[in-house]
Design an enzyme around this catalytic site. Structure first.
Site, mmCIF file in Angstrom:
data_model
loop_
_atom_site.group_PDB
_atom_site.id
_atom_site.type_symbol
_atom_site.label_atom_id
_atom_site.label_comp_id
_atom_site.label_asym_id
_atom_site.label_seq_id
_atom_site.Cartn_x
_atom_site.Cartn_y
_atom_site.Cartn_z
ATOM 1 N N LYS A 12 0.846 -1.204 0.000
ATOM 2 C CA LYS A 12 0.000 0.000 0.000
ATOM 3 C C LYS A 12 0.875 1.245 0.000
ATOM 4 C CE LYS A 12 -3.866 -2.456 2.035
ATOM 5 N NZ LYS A 12 -4.681 -2.831 3.204
ATOM 6 N N GLN B 191 -4.806 -1.575 9.325
ATOM 7 C CA GLN B 191 -4.734 -2.910 8.733
ATOM 8 C C GLN B 191 -5.361 -3.946 9.673
ATOM 9 O OE1 GLN B 191 -3.681 -3.517 5.584
ATOM 10 N NE2 GLN B 191 -4.192 -5.663 5.824
ATOM 11 N N ASP C 143 -11.129 2.605 3.652
ATOM 12 C CA ASP C 143 -11.427 1.177 3.519
ATOM 13 C C ASP C 143 -12.927 0.944 3.323
ATOM 14 O OD1 ASP C 143 -9.404 -0.777 3.514
ATOM 15 O OD2 ASP C 143 -8.939 -0.395 5.623
HETATM 16 N N1 GUN Z 1 -7.192 -7.056 5.917
HETATM 17 C C1 GUN Z 1 -7.558 -7.821 4.864
HETATM 18 N N2 GUN Z 1 -8.073 -7.058 3.879
HETATM 19 C C2 GUN Z 1 -8.017 -5.788 4.314
HETATM 20 C C3 GUN Z 1 -8.395 -4.549 3.744
HETATM 21 O O1 GUN Z 1 -8.906 -4.431 2.628
HETATM 22 N N3 GUN Z 1 -8.178 -3.456 4.513
HETATM 23 C C4 GUN Z 1 -7.638 -3.528 5.752
HETATM 24 N N4 GUN Z 1 -7.481 -2.393 6.455
HETATM 25 N N5 GUN Z 1 -7.293 -4.663 6.314
HETATM 26 C C5 GUN Z 1 -7.469 -5.781 5.596
#
Ligand code: GUN
Length: 283
Positions: free
Chosen positions: A53, A97, A120
């Site tokens: 990211k 996350q 998100d």
């Molecule tokens: N963990 C697994 N997929 C995601 C996601 O799309 N965003 C976040 N923040 N955590 C995750």
């Protein structure tokens, strides 16, 4: 007719290039999109996701602010950080996350993020907007990536029978809502579904998000179906595979996403899109 292999790597790269140009234009107006990326603990998969990211931010020209906190971080400490980030004008988007360590209440954390910075699209306020068909704000990343893959392959969703296998809050439920908003006729299947195989076989568009390697087999799909595979499973030989038996389904399908290189790269591209949108909405 040969099967279309939907190239998520290429499509996500196209989206990142479009965003890069958009950010260059925003910079001219002194708008500098910024994303805070918060990682708590040492989950190896999460570390890889977070690193990817940050790399995508760098490529597009989004400022990223990284917070890597130890496993022992308390819920209160994390809430305090979110409060600081909510108030920081340089931070347009906040990404925490998941999964979080067990001693931290995930729901409480997601509720604490300012919905205007919820890139998100996990906050119930933003999930609610999606539910009532308001798609002008943030879109959930993986589901929006799936819609983008379908549209950029010139496949119509309108009137199609869409079957989603899996009902998670991150993929199954929100992708069902987006397919519905795009005028698909949607059916959601899960572990308790009776005649799952028969329902899948009726699908014009099948989205598999169950987390079981090669769960969808060739006898479960309709000739000419569009197959979207959200699964990322590691086999004993170390190779990755999806929830769909790619090799055996691909001959029968009209189009199919590979694993890796299908849905996976789209999640980050759509996250980046939300970050740019966040900066626009806040300026
Ligand atoms: N963990 C697994 N997929 C995601 C996601 O799309 N965003 C976040 N923040 N955590 C995750």
């Amino acid at each position: 007719m040969s099967t279309i292999i939907i190239d998520g790597k290429k499509i996500s790269q196209d989206i990142k290039d479009e965003l890069k140009k958009e950010v260059e234009e925003l910079n001219k107006k002194e708008i500098y999109p910024g994303l805070a990326v918060v990682l708590v603990g040492n989950n190896p998969a999460s570390k890889v996701y977070v690193s990817n990211k940050k790399k995508a931010c760098e490529y597009i020209g989004i400022r990223s602010f990284s917070y890597e906190l130890p496993e022992e971080t308390s819920e209160e400490e994390l809430l305090n950080l979110i409060d600081v980030l909510n108030k920081d004008e340089k931070v347009n988007g906040i990404l925490v996350q998941l999964p979080l360590p067990k001693h931290i209440n995930e729901k409480k954390i997601l509720l604490a993020i300012n919905p205007k910075k919820d890139v998100d699209c996990f906050h119930p306020y933003n999930v609610g907007l999606i539910t009532i068909g308001d798609l002008d704000g943030f879109l959930p990343c993986t589901p929006a990536g799936i819609i983008e893959l379908i549209k950029r392959t010139n496949i119509d969703i309108e009137g199609k029978k869409c079957v989603v296998v899996g009902r998670s809050n991150i993929v199954g439920k929100p992708v069902s809502l987006l397919l519905l908003s795009n005028n698909g006729t949607v059916e959601i299947c899960h572990s308790r579904t009776k005649n799952l195989s028969g329902i899948c076989k009726e699908a014009d568009i099948l989205v598999a998000a169950i987390g079981k390697p090669k769960f969808i087999t060739a006898d479960m799909i309709k000739e000419g179906a569009v197959l979207i595979d959200v699964g990322i499973n590691r086999l004993e030989n170390g190779k990755l595979c999806g929830d769909i038996d790619f090799e055996n389904c691909k001959e029968k399908a009209k189009a199919i996403t590979p694993v890796p290189g299908g849905v996976g790269p789209m999640t980050i591209a759509m996250l980046m899109k939300n970050c740019v949108k966040a900066a626009l909405m806040q300026n």
